[in-house]
Write a protein that holds these residues in place. Structure first.
Motif, PDB file in Angstrom:
ATOM      1  N   GLY A  60       0.810  -1.211   0.000  1.00 46.98           N
ATOM      2  CA  GLY A  60       0.000   0.000   0.000  1.00 46.98           C
ATOM      3  C   GLY A  60       0.842   1.260   0.000  1.00 46.98           C
ATOM      4  O   GLY A  60       0.535   2.231  -0.708  1.00 46.98           O
ATOM      5  N   ALA A  61       1.919   1.272   0.794  1.00 45.38           N
ATOM      6  CA  ALA A  61       2.792   2.444   0.840  1.00 45.38           C
ATOM      7  C   ALA A  61       3.420   2.720  -0.519  1.00 45.38           C
ATOM      8  O   ALA A  61       3.512   3.885  -0.956  1.00 45.38           O
ATOM      9  CB  ALA A  61       3.875   2.241   1.896  1.00 45.38           C
ATOM     10  N   ILE A  62       3.843   1.675  -1.198  1.00 46.39           N
ATOM     11  CA  ILE A  62       4.438   1.850  -2.527  1.00 46.39           C
ATOM     12  C   ILE A  62       3.393   2.352  -3.515  1.00 46.39           C
ATOM     13  O   ILE A  62       3.679   3.199  -4.374  1.00 46.39           O
ATOM     14  CB  ILE A  62       5.073   0.529  -2.996  1.00 46.39           C
ATOM     15  N   ALA A  63       2.144   1.855  -3.400  1.00 48.51           N
ATOM     16  CA  ALA A  63       1.078   2.344  -4.271  1.00 48.51           C
ATOM     17  C   ALA A  63       0.794   3.817  -4.003  1.00 48.51           C
ATOM     18  O   ALA A  63       0.517   4.593  -4.937  1.00 48.51           O
ATOM     19  CB  ALA A  63      -0.182   1.511  -4.068  1.00 48.51           C
ATOM     20  N   GLY A  64       0.844   4.227  -2.722  1.00 47.48           N
ATOM     21  CA  GLY A  64       0.660   5.640  -2.409  1.00 47.48           C
ATOM     22  C   GLY A  64       1.756   6.501  -2.993  1.00 47.48           C
ATOM     23  O   GLY A  64       1.499   7.590  -3.534  1.00 47.48           O
ATOM     24  N   LEU A  65       3.011   6.035  -2.917  1.00 46.60           N
ATOM     25  CA  LEU A  65       4.125   6.754  -3.528  1.00 46.60           C
ATOM     26  C   LEU A  65       3.967   6.816  -5.044  1.00 46.60           C
ATOM     27  O   LEU A  65       4.240   7.853  -5.671  1.00 46.60           O
ATOM     28  CB  LEU A  65       5.443   6.077  -3.159  1.00 46.60           C
ATOM     29  N   ALA A  66       3.517   5.713  -5.635  1.00 47.17           N
ATOM     30  CA  ALA A  66       3.294   5.699  -7.083  1.00 47.17           C
ATOM     31  C   ALA A  66       2.231   6.715  -7.489  1.00 47.17           C
ATOM     32  O   ALA A  66       2.309   7.313  -8.566  1.00 47.17           O
ATOM     33  CB  ALA A  66       2.889   4.293  -7.529  1.00 47.17           C
ATOM     34  N   GLY A  67       1.231   6.932  -6.620  1.00 50.25           N
ATOM     35  CA  GLY A  67       0.215   7.937  -6.911  1.00 50.25           C
ATOM     36  C   GLY A  67       0.804   9.337  -6.960  1.00 50.25           C
ATOM     37  O   GLY A  67       0.440  10.163  -7.817  1.00 50.25           O
ATOM     38  N   VAL A  68       1.730   9.640  -6.050  1.00 54.44           N
ATOM     39  CA  VAL A  68       2.397  10.940  -6.052  1.00 54.44           C
ATOM     40  C   VAL A  68       3.207  11.115  -7.333  1.00 54.44           C
ATOM     41  O   VAL A  68       3.189  12.183  -7.968  1.00 54.44           O
ATOM     42  CB  VAL A  68       3.302  11.073  -4.813  1.00 54.44           C
ATOM     43  N   LEU A  69       3.920  10.055  -7.738  1.00 56.00           N
ATOM     44  CA  LEU A  69       4.715  10.129  -8.966  1.00 56.00           C
ATOM     45  C   LEU A  69       3.818  10.222 -10.203  1.00 56.00           C
ATOM     46  O   LEU A  69       4.194  10.865 -11.198  1.00 56.00           O
ATOM     47  CB  LEU A  69       5.631   8.909  -9.058  1.00 56.00           C
ATOM     48  N   TRP A  70       2.669   9.571 -10.151  1.00 57.29           N
ATOM     49  CA  TRP A  70       1.696   9.669 -11.250  1.00 57.29           C
ATOM     50  C   TRP A  70       1.276  11.130 -11.426  1.00 57.29           C
ATOM     51  O   TRP A  70       1.205  11.640 -12.551  1.00 57.29           O
ATOM     52  CB  TRP A  70       0.493   8.786 -10.936  1.00 57.29           C
ATOM     53  N   LEU A  71       0.977  11.807 -10.320  1.00 59.22           N
ATOM     54  CA  LEU A  71       0.596  13.215 -10.369  1.00 59.22           C
ATOM     55  C   LEU A  71       1.720  14.056 -10.950  1.00 59.22           C
ATOM     56  O   LEU A  71       1.482  14.938 -11.787  1.00 59.22           O
ATOM     57  CB  LEU A  71       0.236  13.695  -8.956  1.00 59.22           C
ATOM     58  N   ALA A  72       2.950  13.797 -10.513  1.00 56.85           N
ATOM     59  CA  ALA A  72       4.082  14.565 -11.025  1.00 56.85           C
ATOM     60  C   ALA A  72       4.331  14.283 -12.504  1.00 56.85           C
ATOM     61  O   ALA A  72       4.746  15.171 -13.252  1.00 56.85           O
ATOM     62  CB  ALA A  72       5.336  14.241 -10.216  1.00 56.85           C
ATOM     63  N   ARG A  73       4.067  13.073 -12.942  1.00 52.95           N
ATOM     64  CA  ARG A  73       4.342  12.676 -14.329  1.00 52.95           C
ATOM     65  C   ARG A  73       3.310  13.256 -15.296  1.00 52.95           C
ATOM     66  O   ARG A  73       3.665  13.809 -16.339  1.00 52.95           O
ATOM     67  CB  ARG A  73       4.348  11.149 -14.422  1.00 52.95           C
ATOM     68  N   PHE A  74       2.028  13.144 -14.958  1.00 59.00           N
ATOM     69  CA  PHE A  74       0.977  13.525 -15.907  1.00 59.00           C
ATOM     70  C   PHE A  74       0.369  14.891 -15.611  1.00 59.00           C
ATOM     71  O   PHE A  74      -0.296  15.455 -16.474  1.00 59.00           O
ATOM     72  CB  PHE A  74      -0.113  12.454 -15.930  1.00 59.00           C
ATOM     73  N   GLY A  75       0.550  15.414 -14.414  1.00 62.86           N
ATOM     74  CA  GLY A  75       0.083  16.757 -14.108  1.00 62.86           C
ATOM     75  C   GLY A  75      -1.393  16.861 -13.814  1.00 62.86           C
ATOM     76  O   GLY A  75      -1.783  17.509 -12.854  1.00 62.86           O
ATOM     77  N   SER A  76      -2.224  16.248 -14.606  1.00 61.33           N
ATOM     78  CA  SER A  76      -3.668  16.319 -14.404  1.00 61.33           C
ATOM     79  C   SER A  76      -4.196  14.951 -13.973  1.00 61.33           C
ATOM     80  O   SER A  76      -3.824  13.927 -14.549  1.00 61.33           O
ATOM     81  CB  SER A  76      -4.373  16.769 -15.689  1.00 61.33           C
ATOM     82  N   VAL A  77      -5.040  14.956 -12.966  1.00 66.22           N
ATOM     83  CA  VAL A  77      -5.654  13.727 -12.452  1.00 66.22           C
ATOM     84  C   VAL A  77      -7.134  13.976 -12.205  1.00 66.22           C
ATOM     85  O   VAL A  77      -7.555  15.105 -11.918  1.00 66.22           O
ATOM     86  CB  VAL A  77      -4.985  13.242 -11.148  1.00 66.22           C
ATOM     87  N   ASN A  78      -7.905  12.898 -12.323  1.00 65.74           N
ATOM     88  CA  ASN A  78      -9.323  12.959 -12.005  1.00 65.74           C
ATOM     89  C   ASN A  78      -9.723  11.656 -11.327  1.00 65.74           C
ATOM     90  O   ASN A  78      -8.858  10.875 -10.910  1.00 65.74           O
ATOM     91  CB  ASN A  78     -10.156  13.204 -13.275  1.00 65.74           C
ATOM     92  N   ALA A  79     -11.007  11.411 -11.225  1.00 67.16           N
ATOM     93  CA  ALA A  79     -11.484  10.249 -10.477  1.00 67.16           C
ATOM     94  C   ALA A  79     -11.108   8.930 -11.135  1.00 67.16           C
ATOM     95  O   ALA A  79     -11.069   7.887 -10.467  1.00 67.16           O
ATOM     96  CB  ALA A  79     -13.003  10.324 -10.303  1.00 67.16           C
ATOM     97  N   SER A  80     -10.818   8.937 -12.419  1.00 66.02           N
ATOM     98  CA  SER A  80     -10.503   7.688 -13.127  1.00 66.02           C
ATOM     99  C   SER A  80      -9.008   7.433 -13.262  1.00 66.02           C
ATOM    100  O   SER A  80      -8.609   6.460 -13.912  1.00 66.02           O
ATOM    101  CB  SER A  80     -11.138   7.704 -14.525  1.00 66.02           C
ATOM    102  N   SER A  81      -8.188   8.249 -12.648  1.00 60.06           N
ATOM    103  CA  SER A  81      -6.732   8.065 -12.756  1.00 60.06           C
ATOM    104  C   SER A  81      -6.315   6.731 -12.155  1.00 60.06           C
ATOM    105  O   SER A  81      -6.722   6.378 -11.052  1.00 60.06           O
ATOM    106  CB  SER A  81      -6.009   9.204 -12.035  1.00 60.06           C
ATOM    107  N   GLY A  82      -5.522   5.997 -12.910  1.00 57.42           N
ATOM    108  CA  GLY A  82      -5.048   4.698 -12.445  1.00 57.42           C
ATOM    109  C   GLY A  82      -6.051   3.585 -12.609  1.00 57.42           C
ATOM    110  O   GLY A  82      -5.787   2.452 -12.170  1.00 57.42           O
ATOM    111  N   ASN A  83      -7.176   3.854 -13.235  1.00 61.23           N
ATOM    112  CA  ASN A  83      -8.206   2.836 -13.394  1.00 61.23           C
ATOM    113  C   ASN A  83      -7.728   1.714 -14.314  1.00 61.23           C
ATOM    114  O   ASN A  83      -7.337   1.947 -15.442  1.00 61.23           O
ATOM    115  CB  ASN A  83      -9.474   3.471 -13.976  1.00 61.23           C
ATOM    116  N   GLY A  84      -7.721   0.487 -13.815  1.00 62.70           N
ATOM    117  CA  GLY A  84      -7.310  -0.671 -14.601  1.00 62.70           C
ATOM    118  C   GLY A  84      -5.827  -0.951 -14.590  1.00 62.70           C
ATOM    119  O   GLY A  84      -5.385  -1.951 -15.173  1.00 62.70           O
ATOM    120  N   ILE A  85      -5.037  -0.119 -13.921  1.00 65.13           N
ATOM    121  CA  ILE A  85      -3.586  -0.321 -13.933  1.00 65.13           C
ATOM    122  C   ILE A  85      -3.189  -1.574 -13.174  1.00 65.13           C
ATOM    123  O   ILE A  85      -2.127  -2.154 -13.411  1.00 65.13           O
ATOM    124  CB  ILE A  85      -2.877   0.921 -13.344  1.00 65.13           C
TER     125      ILE A  85
END
Length: 347
Positions: free
Chosen positions: A240-265
């Motif tokens: 879970g901690a690694i997934a939380g860190l990945a979420g922060v990096l996802w935000l930094a990588r793509f800049g824009s996020v919404n409710a469907s971010s990471g869906n199906g990954i």
């Protein structure tokens, strides 16, 4: 020579056959076969399109695979214990949006504090999964499939149709997703650093080896004195901690996020782990193999794009690679087990 002398001669144990030695080596070094397949695909594609090995193309592949590889490393810990975590995509999306929302409300939040909050969100999600599995005795497949929808529902309720865009992110945070040092992206450095740390921990520390012991024989690990519930809970916390860190990096990588971010990954992550020779039966696999599996799938996806092959084939190839990995692992394990039995019977 008398019978007594004959009986007193030392008995030389039978040497394993060449095929058995080959199978044993292959089972212990499956990363080598993955590397060979990866090399063939890269060289084959570059012969058709030389630009496939351009500096920009390599950088794009590294950036694309970094988050998947990071999630795959976390999932590997859980799979080693014969469990699964399907909620990592929802945890990533929840972490990404909450940290982005934090920046939109408090623009001067330190980057380190934002990263810590993202990791904390992942820890809370991992704790929920861990409690359901260890205390509630809910099968991990059912538990994490449920929390996948619960976390995603919380995300949708919090978002409420909003979207975080790159304009609200501080420049020193956005550099995590686009910056590099000596040509190597920061995201790749973070993912590679965690991979090395976790690989070292699993190999050299008792706690890491206990993950393998639980996956190999759950009851045997308990009888050997391992606190199975604690170790399983800590595994879900780490994932879970690694997934939380990945979420922060996802935000930094793509800049824009919404409710469907990471869906199906989560499906891509499971595919990468299985292709990377992490056994779904537990007790076998490595974070290096899992990362190579993620890299292999990323290279295949990029090769299909540059070869102008329909994107629908990517899913078909992923499914075929999963079947091939599981089938090959099962066949090799059975062949080695039969040869071991025959050798023991001979002895």
């Amino acid at each position: 020579m008398t019978m007594e002398n004959i009986l007193s001669l030392p008995v030389k144990p039978p040497q394993p056959a060449q095929s058995q030695r080959w199978l044993g080596w292959l089972l212990r070094h499956r990363e080598a076969s993955l590397s060979a397949v990866l090399l063939v695909i890269v060289l084959g594609t570059s012969l058709v399109h030389p630009n496939f090995l351009s500096a920009q193309s390599i950088k794009d592949i590294i950036l694309n695979v970094s988050i998947i590889a990071l999630l795959t490393v976390g999932l590997t810990v859980v799979m080693l214990m014969r469990h699964i975590d399907l909620s990592i995509g929802s945890t990533l999306g929840l972490s990404a949006f909450l940290v982005g929302d934090l920046f939109s409300r408090f623009p001067h939040v330190p980057v380190a504090a934002a990263i810590a909050i993202g990791v904390l969100i992942g820890l809370l999600a991992g704790a929920v999964n861990g409690l359901l599995v260890t205390w509630g005795r809910v099968p991990s497949l059912v538990a994490t499939l449920s929390t996948l929808y619960i976390f995603r529902g919380i995300d949708y309720a919090w978002v409420g149709g909003r979207e975080i865009n790159a304009t609200v992110l501080p420049e020193n945070f956005a550099v995590l997703g686009s910056g590099s040092f000596l040509g190597l992206p920061y995201m790749a450095m973070i993912a590679f650093g965690l991979l090395l740390l976790l690989a070292y921990y699993l190999k050299n520390f008792r706690g890491g080896r206990e993950f393998y012991a639980i996956g190999s024989n759950h009851e045997g690990a308990r009888l050997a004195g391992i606190n199975v519930a604690y170790r399983e809970f800590s595994g879900f916390l780490l994932c879970g901690a690694i997934a939380g860190l990945a979420g922060v990096l996802w935000l930094a990588r793509f800049g824009s996020v919404n409710a469907s971010s990471g869906n199906g990954i989560e499906l891509q992550v499971v595919a990468a782990a299985v292709v990377g020779s992490v056994s779904i039966a537990g007790g076998s696999g490595s974070v290096l193999g899992a990362a190579l599996g993620a890299l292999l799938l990323a290279v295949i996806a990029s090769a299909l794009v540059i070869l102008h092959v329909s994107g629908f084939w990517q899913l078909a190839i992923q499914g075929a690679l999963i079947l091939l990995a599981i089938t090959g692992d099962t066949l090799l394990s059975r062949m080695l087990a039969r040869q071991t039995v025959r050798r023991n019977n001979h002895v």
